[in-house]
Design an enzyme around this catalytic site. Structure first.
Site, PDB file in Angstrom:
ATOM      1  N   LYS A  76       0.824  -1.207   0.000  1.00 33.46           N
ATOM      2  CA  LYS A  76       0.000   0.000   0.000  1.00 33.46           C
ATOM      3  C   LYS A  76       0.860   1.261   0.000  1.00 33.46           C
ATOM      4  O   LYS A  76       1.872   1.331   0.719  1.00 33.46           O
ATOM      5  CB  LYS A  76      -0.920  -0.018   1.226  1.00 33.46           C
ATOM      6  CG  LYS A  76      -1.962   1.099   1.273  1.00 33.46           C
ATOM      7  CD  LYS A  76      -2.886   0.871   2.459  1.00 33.46           C
ATOM      8  CE  LYS A  76      -3.948   1.943   2.602  1.00 33.46           C
ATOM      9  NZ  LYS A  76      -4.842   1.673   3.751  1.00 33.46           N
ATOM     10  N   SER A 151      -9.606   2.119   2.764  1.00 34.40           N
ATOM     11  CA  SER A 151      -8.655   2.836   1.944  1.00 34.40           C
ATOM     12  C   SER A 151      -7.648   1.933   1.220  1.00 34.40           C
ATOM     13  O   SER A 151      -6.893   2.405   0.372  1.00 34.40           O
ATOM     14  CB  SER A 151      -7.871   3.820   2.837  1.00 34.40           C
ATOM     15  OG  SER A 151      -7.131   3.109   3.841  1.00 34.40           O
ATOM     16  N   SER A 175      -9.924  -0.628   6.902  1.00 28.77           N
ATOM     17  CA  SER A 175      -9.425  -0.371   5.551  1.00 28.77           C
ATOM     18  C   SER A 175      -8.900  -1.590   4.824  1.00 28.77           C
ATOM     19  O   SER A 175      -8.797  -1.576   3.598  1.00 28.77           O
ATOM     20  CB  SER A 175      -8.311   0.689   5.601  1.00 28.77           C
ATOM     21  OG  SER A 175      -8.848   1.965   5.868  1.00 28.77           O
TER      22      SER A 175
END
Length: 458
Positions: A76, A151, A175
């Site tokens: 990420k 996210s 997330s």
């Protein structure tokens, strides 16, 4: 090789059946073919990949068999990867180059994994929709008009679309559980401190965020977790997990709470999917009882949000004052709100989080696991923060996120497992939660749950 699980790829590389460079090239080709419309993997490929492959070949030639040998991993775009541009989805960091690896990345490399690219994230990982001003919107692999949520949407889509077998996300409120649920893969939030995280950006989720494996199967998520878990002297909040013997899923006391003890709407297709899944698990011999946590009065995400808002304001309030146009509009609103909260507001939010943690802790004196939906809805159109209605009721933009944040405040472990299909054939996720420190027991049970649900489909 592209359809193999991470454990299978590593085993075949270890036996000399695959060359790690060939595996890497195959997934790079897959990214080139599929990623342009998905926008899941962003930025430049890591510059040191050829050297990483050469070093791995030498390790294998010496007789080493790293557990993730040659397995590509998407990381990420908020987690530090040495010599890599890491932007947090923010124009403030669009030219930032990480000086060193996060501990989780360092340990993945030690286990033989190859970082193939960066996964798109919402700005500062603070939004339930994966979009930002640096890279734009990530799209759902089953329907490009939909969002995977956020996210960690880039990481979840990368795994679901076969761009990489594994991804490393973060989870400060769900997330790395909600996006996997929306695209039909596994997302595991470890106990707080189970994976050390002392190196990298300061973030808004102080005392809540963990790094989180995302994978196609529970087995691969567990393999990835074991490569990263364990205390590190650089992180005083990190913990070693207990080594107690693990019990089979049929020996555990499992509670099912269709709404997680909250008065919130759930779509009918999600309810039906969860009911079928629970019936399947009971048919497989698991002891599942209907029981709800009884939360303290006023416990909901609104009571907790000041902590995120103040965290953002603390980190980026001055930059926002200088130029609000550089921020995502929703993140800017959060910063503005954070600048308005008082110290007493923050104290109340911290107390609410503590009471939630105590409530869930008491619940786990009576049950080993708690099952509920990961989200109350399937994926929604990517032009909005959340669905307008859930269960036929108008909801706020965070209505899709109600079942995950409490777990972070309890520092507990949770995993999202695909459990069927809802409206338009879209994936539904089952969240399974365990008390802090019971990560390995949770993963063992999750393997059995996954197998039982797969047998139903077969």
């Amino acid at each position: 090789m592209l359809e193999l699980d991470a454990s299978q790829i590593a085993a075949r590389i270890g036996r000399g059946e695959f060359d790690p460079g060939e595996v890497l090239a195959a997934f790079q080709q897959r990214i080139a073919e599929r990623n342009p419309v998905l926008n899941a993997v962003v930025g430049e490929p890591p510059a040191g990949l050829n050297a990483d492959v050469a070093a791995l070949r030498q390790r294998i030639a010496r007789g080493e068999r790293p557990p993730l040998a040659g397995v590509p991993v998407v990381v990420k775009d908020v987690i530090w990867v040495r010599d890599q541009r890491v932007t947090q989805g923010s124009l403030l960091f669009q030219d930032f180059i990480a000086a060193q690896d996060a501990v989780a990345v360092e340990r993945l490399r030690r286990a033989g994994a190859l970082v193939i690219g960066m996964g798109n994230s919402s700005e500062f990982a603070c939004k339930g929709l994966t979009t930002n001003k640096v890279y734009g919107l990530t799209r759902h692999p089953m329907d490009l008009s939909l969002t995977p949520g956020g996210s960690s949407g880039g990481c979840a889509v990368a795994v679901a679309a076969g761009l990489a077998p594994l991804a490393l996300g973060t989870d400060g409120g769900g997330s790395s559980r909600r996006p996997p649920a929306h695209v039909g893969v596994v997302g595991f939030k470890p106990s707080f401190g189970a994976i050390p995280d002392p190196i990298g950006f300061a973030h808004a989720f102080i005392g809540l965020q963990t790094v989180a494996p995302i994978a196609r199967t529970v087995r691969d998520a567990a393999l990835m977790f074991e490569a990263m878990a364990g205390a590190d002297a650089r992180d005083p909040q990190s913990i070693d997990l207990p080594g107690r013997p693990l019990r089979g899923a049929c020996e555990l006391r499992i509670a099912f709470s269709p709404r997680f003890g909250l008065e919130v709407p759930v779509d009918a297709d999600v309810e039906a999917c969860m009911a079928r899944a629970i019936e399947t698990l009971q048919g497989a011999g698991m002891k599942i009882l209907r029981d709800d946590p009884v939360w303290p009065a006023g416990a909901d995400e609104n009571a907790l949000m000041p902590l995120q808002h103040v965290g953002l304001a603390h980190l980026f309030g001055d930059a926002w004052k200088r130029d609000p146009s550089r921020f995502d509009a929703d993140v800017a609103r959060q910063i503005e709100r954070g600048l308005q909260w008082s110290g007493a507001d923050v104290a109340r939010a911290r107390e609410a989080g503590l009471q939630i943690a105590l409530t869930l802790g008491e619940f786990f004196t009576r049950h080993d696991l708690l099952i509920c939906p990961t989200t109350p809805c399937v994926a929604w159109p990517g032009d909005r923060l959340g669905p307008d209605r859930i269960g036929g009721v108008a909801v706020e933009p965070r209505g899709h996120a109600v079942f995950t944040p409490f777990v972070n405040h309890a520092m507990a472990a949770a995993i999202s497992i695909p459990c069927g299909r809802g409206r338009d054939g879209l994936p539904v996720g089952m969240q399974v939660i365990a008390a802090r420190g019971n990560d390995r027991q949770l993963l063992e049970a999750a393997k059995a749950i996954e197998a039982a649900l797969a047998n139903r489909e077969n």
